[in-house]
Design a protein around this motif. Structure first.
Motif, PDB file in Angstrom:
ATOM      1  N   HIS A  33      -3.296  -3.066   4.153  1.00 44.99           N
ATOM      2  CA  HIS A  33      -1.938  -3.345   4.506  1.00 44.99           C
ATOM      3  C   HIS A  33      -2.073  -4.275   5.923  1.00 44.99           C
ATOM      4  O   HIS A  33      -3.253  -4.179   6.657  1.00 44.99           O
ATOM      5  CB  HIS A  33      -0.932  -2.369   4.526  1.00 44.99           C
ATOM      6  CG  HIS A  33      -1.299  -1.033   5.617  1.00 44.99           C
ATOM      7  ND1 HIS A  33      -0.414  -0.064   5.842  1.00 44.99           N
ATOM      8  CD2 HIS A  33      -2.620  -1.030   6.377  1.00 44.99           C
ATOM      9  CE1 HIS A  33      -1.134   0.669   6.814  1.00 44.99           C
ATOM     10  NE2 HIS A  33      -2.093   0.360   7.131  1.00 44.99           N
ATOM     11  N   SER A  66      -0.128  -3.604   8.422  1.00 46.59           N
ATOM     12  CA  SER A  66       0.331  -2.685   9.555  1.00 46.59           C
ATOM     13  C   SER A  66      -0.678  -2.523  10.615  1.00 46.59           C
ATOM     14  O   SER A  66      -0.300  -2.369  11.793  1.00 46.59           O
ATOM     15  CB  SER A  66       0.657  -1.192   9.024  1.00 46.59           C
ATOM     16  OG  SER A  66       1.651  -1.338   8.069  1.00 46.59           O
ATOM     17  N   ARG A  70      -6.851  -3.534  -2.083  1.00 46.66           N
ATOM     18  CA  ARG A  70      -6.909  -2.344  -2.402  1.00 46.66           C
ATOM     19  C   ARG A  70      -7.751  -2.199  -3.498  1.00 46.66           C
ATOM     20  O   ARG A  70      -7.669  -2.809  -4.670  1.00 46.66           O
ATOM     21  CB  ARG A  70      -5.181  -1.863  -2.703  1.00 46.66           C
ATOM     22  CG  ARG A  70      -4.660  -1.623  -1.459  1.00 46.66           C
ATOM     23  CD  ARG A  70      -3.241  -1.223  -1.612  1.00 46.66           C
ATOM     24  NE  ARG A  70      -2.581  -1.326  -0.508  1.00 46.66           N
ATOM     25  CZ  ARG A  70      -1.198  -1.073  -0.340  1.00 46.66           C
ATOM     26  NH1 ARG A  70      -0.620  -0.282  -1.495  1.00 46.66           N
ATOM     27  NH2 ARG A  70      -0.418  -1.515   0.815  1.00 46.66           N
ATOM     28  N   GLU A 103      -7.531  -1.168  -6.512  1.00 45.77           N
ATOM     29  CA  GLU A 103      -6.873  -0.509  -7.735  1.00 45.77           C
ATOM     30  C   GLU A 103      -6.933  -1.551  -9.119  1.00 45.77           C
ATOM     31  O   GLU A 103      -7.471  -2.649  -8.815  1.00 45.77           O
ATOM     32  CB  GLU A 103      -5.513  -0.377  -7.372  1.00 45.77           C
ATOM     33  CG  GLU A 103      -4.709  -1.427  -6.562  1.00 45.77           C
ATOM     34  CD  GLU A 103      -3.303  -1.066  -6.413  1.00 45.77           C
ATOM     35  OE1 GLU A 103      -2.525  -1.077  -7.310  1.00 45.77           O
ATOM     36  OE2 GLU A 103      -2.961  -0.727  -5.197  1.00 45.77           O
ATOM     37  N   LEU A 140      -2.174  -6.610  -7.775  1.00 47.73           N
ATOM     38  CA  LEU A 140      -3.242  -7.074  -7.621  1.00 47.73           C
ATOM     39  C   LEU A 140      -4.259  -6.382  -6.606  1.00 47.73           C
ATOM     40  O   LEU A 140      -3.824  -5.363  -6.001  1.00 47.73           O
ATOM     41  CB  LEU A 140      -3.084  -8.485  -7.221  1.00 47.73           C
ATOM     42  CG  LEU A 140      -2.299  -9.451  -7.900  1.00 47.73           C
ATOM     43  CD1 LEU A 140      -1.864 -10.758  -6.719  1.00 47.73           C
ATOM     44  CD2 LEU A 140      -2.955  -9.731  -8.985  1.00 47.73           C
ATOM     45  N   PHE A 184      -4.138  -8.985  -2.297  1.00 50.27           N
ATOM     46  CA  PHE A 184      -2.767  -9.540  -2.425  1.00 50.27           C
ATOM     47  C   PHE A 184      -2.298  -9.923  -0.924  1.00 50.27           C
ATOM     48  O   PHE A 184      -3.181  -9.976  -0.087  1.00 50.27           O
ATOM     49  CB  PHE A 184      -1.834  -8.585  -3.139  1.00 50.27           C
ATOM     50  CG  PHE A 184      -1.571  -7.086  -2.702  1.00 50.27           C
ATOM     51  CD1 PHE A 184      -2.598  -6.380  -2.915  1.00 50.27           C
ATOM     52  CD2 PHE A 184      -0.449  -6.831  -1.960  1.00 50.27           C
ATOM     53  CE1 PHE A 184      -2.563  -5.063  -2.498  1.00 50.27           C
ATOM     54  CE2 PHE A 184      -0.346  -5.653  -1.224  1.00 50.27           C
ATOM     55  CZ  PHE A 184      -1.433  -4.850  -1.867  1.00 50.27           C
ATOM     56  N   GLN A 208       0.628  -9.487   2.205  1.00 49.84           N
ATOM     57  CA  GLN A 208       1.992  -8.922   2.661  1.00 49.84           C
ATOM     58  C   GLN A 208       2.340  -9.768   4.111  1.00 49.84           C
ATOM     59  O   GLN A 208       1.622 -10.517   4.699  1.00 49.84           O
ATOM     60  CB  GLN A 208       1.778  -7.398   3.222  1.00 49.84           C
ATOM     61  CG  GLN A 208       1.220  -6.453   2.121  1.00 49.84           C
ATOM     62  CD  GLN A 208       0.857  -5.126   2.609  1.00 49.84           C
ATOM     63  OE1 GLN A 208       0.881  -4.759   3.764  1.00 49.84           O
ATOM     64  NE2 GLN A 208       1.170  -4.083   1.430  1.00 49.84           N
ATOM     65  N   GLU A 257       4.265  -8.581   7.427  1.00 52.35           N
ATOM     66  CA  GLU A 257       4.695  -7.307   8.495  1.00 52.35           C
ATOM     67  C   GLU A 257       5.587  -7.942   9.485  1.00 52.35           C
ATOM     68  O   GLU A 257       5.437  -8.924   9.877  1.00 52.35           O
ATOM     69  CB  GLU A 257       3.350  -6.956   9.010  1.00 52.35           C
ATOM     70  CG  GLU A 257       3.402  -5.698   9.600  1.00 52.35           C
ATOM     71  CD  GLU A 257       3.458  -4.253   8.577  1.00 52.35           C
ATOM     72  OE1 GLU A 257       2.837  -4.712   7.461  1.00 52.35           O
ATOM     73  OE2 GLU A 257       3.410  -3.252   9.057  1.00 52.35           O
ATOM     74  N   LEU A 311      10.251  -4.107  -3.209  1.00 52.91           N
ATOM     75  CA  LEU A 311       9.469  -5.153  -2.351  1.00 52.91           C
ATOM     76  C   LEU A 311       8.624  -4.741  -1.332  1.00 52.91           C
ATOM     77  O   LEU A 311       7.670  -5.242  -1.041  1.00 52.91           O
ATOM     78  CB  LEU A 311      10.563  -6.309  -1.677  1.00 52.91           C
ATOM     79  CG  LEU A 311       9.828  -7.461  -1.226  1.00 52.91           C
ATOM     80  CD1 LEU A 311       9.194  -8.236  -2.311  1.00 52.91           C
ATOM     81  CD2 LEU A 311      10.872  -8.481  -0.503  1.00 52.91           C
ATOM     82  N   GLY A 355       8.087  -1.440   2.179  1.00 48.42           N
ATOM     83  CA  GLY A 355       8.390  -0.232   3.116  1.00 48.42           C
ATOM     84  C   GLY A 355       9.150  -0.627   4.548  1.00 48.42           C
ATOM     85  O   GLY A 355       8.612  -1.702   5.009  1.00 48.42           O
ATOM     86  N   GLY A 407       7.192  -3.726   6.137  1.00 49.96           N
ATOM     87  CA  GLY A 407       6.115  -4.659   5.257  1.00 49.96           C
ATOM     88  C   GLY A 407       6.261  -4.852   4.052  1.00 49.96           C
ATOM     89  O   GLY A 407       6.697  -3.920   3.273  1.00 49.96           O
ATOM     90  N   GLY A 447       5.354  -7.083   0.001  1.00 48.72           N
ATOM     91  CA  GLY A 447       4.573  -7.910  -0.973  1.00 48.72           C
ATOM     92  C   GLY A 447       4.861  -9.465  -1.038  1.00 48.72           C
ATOM     93  O   GLY A 447       5.802  -9.709  -1.716  1.00 48.72           O
ATOM     94  N   ARG A 473       4.717 -10.751  -4.860  1.00 48.87           N
ATOM     95  CA  ARG A 473       5.827 -10.472  -5.613  1.00 48.87           C
ATOM     96  C   ARG A 473       7.016 -11.035  -5.414  1.00 48.87           C
ATOM     97  O   ARG A 473       7.941 -11.282  -6.290  1.00 48.87           O
ATOM     98  CB  ARG A 473       6.363  -8.808  -5.180  1.00 48.87           C
ATOM     99  CG  ARG A 473       5.249  -7.882  -6.046  1.00 48.87           C
ATOM    100  CD  ARG A 473       5.709  -6.443  -6.054  1.00 48.87           C
ATOM    101  NE  ARG A 473       4.836  -5.495  -6.440  1.00 48.87           N
ATOM    102  CZ  ARG A 473       4.760  -4.420  -6.401  1.00 48.87           C
ATOM    103  NH1 ARG A 473       5.635  -3.758  -5.873  1.00 48.87           N
ATOM    104  NH2 ARG A 473       3.543  -3.500  -6.882  1.00 48.87           N
TER     105      ARG A 473
END
Ligand code: FA5
Length: 332
Positions: free
Chosen positions: A174, A176, A200, A202, A209, A212, A214, A216, A275, A277, A302, A304, A307
């Motif tokens: 992330h 962060s 990530r 995943e 994805l 991707f 972010q 922050e 979207l 956190g 933070g 995405g 998205r």
């Protein structure tokens, strides 16, 4: 006979030089040097000659054969080089996609989103900061109040890099960790945004994805409240999407914020987009960066970018954002 050999040889050399393809050269080669060639005929006639004359003719024949063999080899090399050049030219791939009368290209959808959001936040008085994509455990997890064995570490499936000790170096999961870098380097007041690429481990699908982006946002100052957080989120939502959009917060959990929330944006048609956190920066995180939590408070969020950009442009599958198809890319 020697005169005949010379005349035959120069005629043969002319044929070799005139061959315009490798196939034609192979045919000429057989014709001037093969069993049925004039040179072989002269050799057969040598038997009827006097020894001295035979020696002389033999030497002339050897010379002729050597000269012709060299001429064939030289012609073959030249024809092969031409053939290779022609093949390379015919199979050349034009990867530039530059077309006459059109712009050579433009920024990717996600890059456009980053630049627009930076403008929005700079307009609100924020600075822009960046950090490395290969991070250490301290910045990506530990300083953000992820306990060493805390299950929250599994919230983000991590790609580990084979450097340093076991699990010490990661592809940042992330943006962060850039909060930590900013707080380590700079004393409050801090009003900063930090866009960037994250990773990530995943499976990808229409809304996920493995690589991707972010953005922050971090604010640390005296007297910062949850109201400032909610107001800032609503402000950038309207600035990016337009006045018909609103935002909402839902209680959630992140180790580095307390209280924590997730935020969703409401489209003008009433539907919601999950979207990002957010929350108030956890006192442990401020203390980890040498900031006194008794004196200062802060908020962070933070979200995405992929998205966000996909929603704005009606892209329904995030995987399209990684596409190199010019027909997709040139629409934006
Ligand atoms: C975080 O990454 C927190 N760092 C956010 C945060 C920052 C909280 C500051 C508090 C304070 P999360 O894992 O929920 O949280 O990811 C945030 C957003 O990134 C998601 O809401 C989503 O928009 C986007 N996102 C997460 N995973 C993916 C993915 N695989 N593909 C595309 N976007 C993703």
């Amino acid at each position: 006979m020697i005169e005949d050999i010379r005349a035959t040889t120069s005629e043969a050399e002319r044929l070799v030089d005139a061959a315009s393809t490798l196939d034609e050269l192979a045919r000429v080669d057989r014709e001037v040097l093969g069993k049925g060639s004039a040179l072989t005929g002269f050799k057969r006639q040598m038997g009827g000659l006097e020894p001295d004359a035979r020696r002389e003719v033999g030497a002339a024949l050897n010379e002729a054969r050597a000269a012709l063999e060299a001429a064939v080899a030289a012609r073959r090399a030249a024809l092969a080089a031409t053939a290779q050049r022609e093949q390379a030219e015919a199979e050349r791939l034009d990867l530039t996609e530059v077309r006459a009368g059109r712009d050579a290209g433009h920024l990717h959808l996600v890059t456009q989103a980053i630049e627009e959001l930076e403008d929005v936040f700079v307009g609100l008085g924020f600075t822009v900061a960046e950090g490395p994509e290969v991070e250490d455990d301290w910045h990506n997890f530990t300083a953000l109040n992820f306990g060493e064995y805390h299950p929250a570490r599994d919230m983000q499936d991590t790609f580990f890099v084979g450097l340093g000790g076991d699990r010490e170096v990661v592809m940042r999961t992330h943006t962060s960790p850039v909060q930590i870098r900013v707080m380590e380097e700079q004393a409050p007041p801090i009003y900063s945004v930090m866009p960037g690429r994250v990773y990530r481990n995943e499976a990808t699908d229409a809304t996920h994805l493995a690589v991707f982006h972010q953005l922050e946002c971090l604010v640390v100052d005296r007297g910062i409240t949850f109201g400032h957080l909610a107001g800032t989120i609503d402000r950038f939502t309207k600035a990016y999407f337009g006045p018909g959009w609103t935002s909402r917060l839902r209680p959630s959990y992140f180790p580095f914020t307390e209280p924590s929330a997730e935020f969703d944006l409401q489209r003008p048609d009433g539907t919601w987009l999950e979207l990002g956190g957010c929350g108030m920066v956890h006192p442990n995180v401020l203390a980890n960066c040498g900031i006194d939590p008794e004196e200062f408070s802060g908020f962070a969020f933070g979200f995405g970018l992929d998205r966000l950009a996909a929603t704005r442009h009606g892209v329904t599958d995030l995987r399209e954002l990684a596409s190199t198809d010019i027909r997709f890319l040139e629409q934006f």
